[in-house]
Scaffold this active site. Sequence first.
Site, mmCIF file in Angstrom:
data_model
loop_
_atom_site.group_PDB
_atom_site.id
_atom_site.type_symbol
_atom_site.label_atom_id
_atom_site.label_comp_id
_atom_site.label_asym_id
_atom_site.label_seq_id
_atom_site.Cartn_x
_atom_site.Cartn_y
_atom_site.Cartn_z
ATOM 1 N N LYS A 218 86.852 100.962 34.397
ATOM 2 C CA LYS A 218 85.537 101.595 34.293
ATOM 3 C C LYS A 218 84.925 101.150 32.975
ATOM 4 O O LYS A 218 85.338 101.594 31.906
ATOM 5 C CB LYS A 218 85.671 103.121 34.351
ATOM 6 C CG LYS A 218 84.345 103.823 34.467
ATOM 7 C CD LYS A 218 84.547 105.311 34.731
ATOM 8 C CE LYS A 218 83.233 106.011 34.997
ATOM 9 N NZ LYS A 218 82.262 105.910 33.928
ATOM 10 N N ASP B 183 82.371 100.819 29.992
ATOM 11 C CA ASP B 183 81.515 101.836 29.388
ATOM 12 C C ASP B 183 80.239 101.200 28.849
ATOM 13 O O ASP B 183 80.179 100.753 27.718
ATOM 14 C CB ASP B 183 82.291 102.529 28.253
ATOM 15 C CG ASP B 183 81.642 103.844 27.888
ATOM 16 O OD1 ASP B 183 80.722 104.267 28.608
ATOM 17 O OD2 ASP B 183 82.045 104.434 26.875
ATOM 18 N N GLU C 69 89.604 99.334 39.683
ATOM 19 C CA GLU C 69 88.887 98.500 38.708
ATOM 20 C C GLU C 69 88.818 99.266 37.397
ATOM 21 O O GLU C 69 88.940 100.490 37.383
ATOM 22 C CB GLU C 69 87.445 98.264 39.188
ATOM 23 C CG GLU C 69 87.350 97.456 40.446
ATOM 24 C CD GLU C 69 85.957 97.560 41.080
ATOM 25 O OE1 GLU C 69 84.958 97.755 40.365
ATOM 26 O OE2 GLU C 69 85.902 97.463 42.309
ATOM 27 N N CYS D 113 70.519 115.957 -10.214
ATOM 28 C CA CYS D 113 71.852 115.681 -9.663
ATOM 29 C C CYS D 113 71.905 114.202 -9.229
ATOM 30 O O CYS D 113 71.120 113.777 -8.358
ATOM 31 C CB CYS D 113 72.086 116.634 -8.489
ATOM 32 S SG CYS D 113 73.622 116.345 -7.633
ATOM 33 N N CYS E 59 77.211 117.586 -10.378
ATOM 34 C CA CYS E 59 76.520 118.061 -11.588
ATOM 35 C C CYS E 59 76.931 119.476 -11.978
ATOM 36 O O CYS E 59 76.387 120.038 -12.918
ATOM 37 C CB CYS E 59 75.010 117.975 -11.387
ATOM 38 S SG CYS E 59 74.417 119.109 -10.128
ATOM 39 N N CYS F 107 78.533 122.189 -7.551
ATOM 40 C CA CYS F 107 78.285 120.815 -7.120
ATOM 41 C C CYS F 107 79.346 119.886 -7.722
ATOM 42 O O CYS F 107 79.574 119.911 -8.936
ATOM 43 C CB CYS F 107 76.897 120.376 -7.555
ATOM 44 S SG CYS F 107 76.590 118.637 -7.206
ATOM 45 N N TYR G 296 80.258 95.085 39.798
ATOM 46 C CA TYR G 296 81.289 95.811 40.525
ATOM 47 C C TYR G 296 80.915 96.184 41.950
ATOM 48 O O TYR G 296 81.745 96.656 42.691
ATOM 49 C CB TYR G 296 81.754 97.047 39.769
ATOM 50 C CG TYR G 296 80.632 97.968 39.317
ATOM 51 C CD1 TYR G 296 79.874 98.675 40.231
ATOM 52 C CD2 TYR G 296 80.358 98.130 37.964
ATOM 53 C CE1 TYR G 296 78.858 99.502 39.829
ATOM 54 C CE2 TYR G 296 79.332 98.964 37.547
ATOM 55 C CZ TYR G 296 78.593 99.646 38.483
ATOM 56 O OH TYR G 296 77.583 100.464 38.077
ATOM 57 N N LYS H 108 89.473 109.300 34.167
ATOM 58 C CA LYS H 108 89.051 109.017 32.792
ATOM 59 C C LYS H 108 90.205 109.226 31.823
ATOM 60 O O LYS H 108 90.954 110.192 31.935
ATOM 61 C CB LYS H 108 87.883 109.935 32.395
ATOM 62 C CG LYS H 108 86.676 109.807 33.310
ATOM 63 C CD LYS H 108 85.591 108.953 32.725
ATOM 64 C CE LYS H 108 84.919 109.601 31.567
ATOM 65 N NZ LYS H 108 83.518 109.747 31.622
ATOM 66 N N SER I 139 76.557 108.837 41.031
ATOM 67 C CA SER I 139 77.565 108.790 39.968
ATOM 68 C C SER I 139 78.937 108.982 40.615
ATOM 69 O O SER I 139 79.032 109.161 41.825
ATOM 70 C CB SER I 139 77.276 109.833 38.897
ATOM 71 O OG SER I 139 77.085 111.061 39.503
ATOM 72 N N LEU I 140 79.962 108.955 39.804
ATOM 73 C CA LEU I 140 81.317 109.088 40.347
ATOM 74 C C LEU I 140 81.866 110.451 39.975
ATOM 75 O O LEU I 140 81.560 110.967 38.899
ATOM 76 C CB LEU I 140 82.229 108.027 39.726
ATOM 77 C CG LEU I 140 82.023 106.591 40.196
ATOM 78 C CD1 LEU I 140 82.753 105.637 39.270
ATOM 79 C CD2 LEU I 140 82.548 106.417 41.612
ATOM 80 N N ASP J 265 48.185 86.685 18.503
ATOM 81 C CA ASP J 265 49.329 87.266 19.229
ATOM 82 C C ASP J 265 48.882 87.764 20.591
ATOM 83 O O ASP J 265 49.592 87.654 21.574
ATOM 84 C CB ASP J 265 49.897 88.469 18.462
ATOM 85 C CG ASP J 265 50.748 88.027 17.306
ATOM 86 O OD1 ASP J 265 51.255 88.894 16.587
ATOM 87 O OD2 ASP J 265 50.892 86.801 17.129
ATOM 88 N N CYS K 152 73.154 121.605 -3.123
ATOM 89 C CA CYS K 152 73.026 121.683 -4.567
ATOM 90 C C CYS K 152 71.539 121.779 -4.894
ATOM 91 O O CYS K 152 70.764 120.896 -4.517
ATOM 92 C CB CYS K 152 73.634 120.432 -5.206
ATOM 93 S SG CYS K 152 73.147 120.255 -6.931
ATOM 94 N N GLU L 263 77.606 96.681 35.298
ATOM 95 C CA GLU L 263 77.513 97.389 34.032
ATOM 96 C C GLU L 263 77.183 96.409 32.911
ATOM 97 O O GLU L 263 77.917 95.431 32.711
ATOM 98 C CB GLU L 263 78.871 98.063 33.763
ATOM 99 C CG GLU L 263 78.839 99.159 32.756
ATOM 100 C CD GLU L 263 78.406 100.513 33.343
ATOM 101 O OE1 GLU L 263 77.998 100.589 34.522
ATOM 102 O OE2 GLU L 263 78.460 101.487 32.583
#
Length: 674
Positions: free
Chosen positions: A116, A118, A114, A428, A407, A404, A223, A310, A83-84, A34, A422, A171
């Site tokens: 957005k 994700d 446009e 159990c 049990c 529980c 974009y 958003k 960023s926006l 490898d 429990c 994106e």
Amino acid sequence: MDKNSVKKRILQLRDEINFHNKLYYDESKNIISDYEYDTKIKELIDLENLNPEFKSLDSPSVKVGGKITKSFQTFDHIQPMLSLSNTYSDQDLFDFDKRVKKILGVDEIEYLCELKYDGVALSISYNNGLFNRALTRGDGSKGDDISNNAMTIKTLPLKLSEAVNLEVRGEAFISKFNFNKLNKDKKDKKEEVFSNPRNTASGSLKMQDSSIVSERKINCFMYSLVSVDENILTQEKSLKYLMDLGFNVPDTYKRCSDINEVKDYINYWEEKRDGLDVETDGIVIKVNSLKYQKILSNTAKSPRWAIAYKYKSESKKTRVIDIQFQVGRTGAITPVAILDPIELGGSIVKRASLHNSNEIERLDIRINDRVFIEKGGEIIPKVTKVDFRERDSKSEEFVFITRCPSCDTLLKSVEDQAIHYCPNYKKCTPQVSGRIEHFISKNAMDIEHIGPETVKGLINKELLNDISDLYKLKYEKIIGLELKIDGENKVRSLKHKSCQNIINSIEKSKKNNFSNVLFGLGIRYVGKTTAEKLAKYFKNIENIKSANFDQLTDVEEIGDKIAESLVKYFNDQENLIILENLVKAGLKFDYEEKKLLESDKLSGQIFVISGTFENFSREQIKLEIEKNSGKVSKSLSSKTSYLLAGENMGPKKKIKAEELKIMIINENQFIKLI
Ligand code: IVH
């Protein structure tokens, strides 16, 4: 090397790698290690990156098949990736419009809207129309070079229709269809499912092995064009140009002549976005004119010429039919709201986790209440609030169970944490079956052919009480057994083939490494990586067993919580009996050092290491040198062959090396050497 020799070497490497790929994939044969294979791939990628004019879609560096192992190099973005600014309100949107007009001193403005998408932001550069490099956003000013992974994206062209130099941004994402398919495969393999498409895409692009990335089928929408041609005057034109060059640009964008049209676009996609195959969390509104964009310019964080509107997560109302409780492998009790089934974000929701007693109190949720459910990007939906106006006047406060549900043992609670559990750890059923299911899961002992139903059935028949009982199962004991299927009135009978498969896969599991066994024991807080660290450090189970709290916390990344849990586990007599049974069954409890892949590339060379490195720890780089037959020395002398210089190398070392005329190499040059 001159260009001709480079080309010759690239073609030779491609031939060699293709030959080994074919041998490996068609005939499952390995005639080189490898390591040798990886070295060839690495040399090819480096040559192709340095000489992009020779890049080719046919190269084995692009196609699936090559296991490439490398950490990522970082590079500066030519322009910061900002960023926006976000908003959820119409008022903010109209304020944005006013602000833009005021700065520009105009009454009318054209916007380009446009979707957005994700996913994960990528910045990709091209030289002469050929793919050069793909970077992640990183910290905004520099990102990771994930070119090999980005090259597996089928919709990202490696060669553009024009021989231009440019940088584009877009994106990367996994479509909803491919995401669901991936998770279906995961479910079939009984592996943990991915939580949402966005995390899956970002996790995938950070993987070291691009053949896995290729299987994930990542897509990419573009974009923006960073280095702009002077003839392009608007955002709309730059999108069209991107399309002409061969990029994937969805035709969902729209030019709007005022903010009211923008609002119509927003409303339109709020209705329709569920039907798209890509997750969208909003709309990006951009001033269309690039000249205006330039005037408006950026703040330190975001451009003044764009805003993201958003969408609030989709929320629907439904009725709580019941509140039930699940018991986990560790005994933790999780309340679950059983809902009147409702369609949300493309799937039917029937249950929502209520996490713990605090959450029940916070929501004041009761059976029969009408509640709002949200999905918010995650697969598991959540209850956000109760509609108290619709509450039945006779409804009663919901009281958390004290016993529980499986049990009937009196529950205990962890103070300050609102967690109930429990304590009947040993008997159990959901805890016992949870532990056994964990032990046989893919990441632990990978025992195929035994599903959760079979485990529960064998527990009911008292053939399984703990993980070590798996190794006591015999064909004769299980053939013809009638196993009851939980929740159904059905019985399944174990046939010859199933029994053979079960016994064979249990037998096969004995070959698993010590770290898999250790992880499989299900010791609280001991995950896969912790198990690997413990196995490597302590070498065998006896050493872990006898280690005290301080010795355990000495291990890198083992904190108080894990150490406490380990001490508790090994202090329990019944756990020790299970371990003894597993040892008797022949499981591996000793760490086997991975065989070093040896070469004599550095034979006779003496290295002095100084500073810190990006891709290796000190110990790792030393190991790399030694496994390639080189030697490491602490101080420089006339015998030293290389000073391997990392970040923050001591200045004295540098001066001395120069005096002694010792070659100083950096990390990348060292990687090339090996
Ligand atoms: S334009 C200054 N357009 O949203 C940033 N971004 O919060 C200009 N995004 O990191 C970005 N779809 O990854 C732009 N159509 C779109 C987008 C988009 C998604 C992402 C992008 C960015 C984030 C900003």
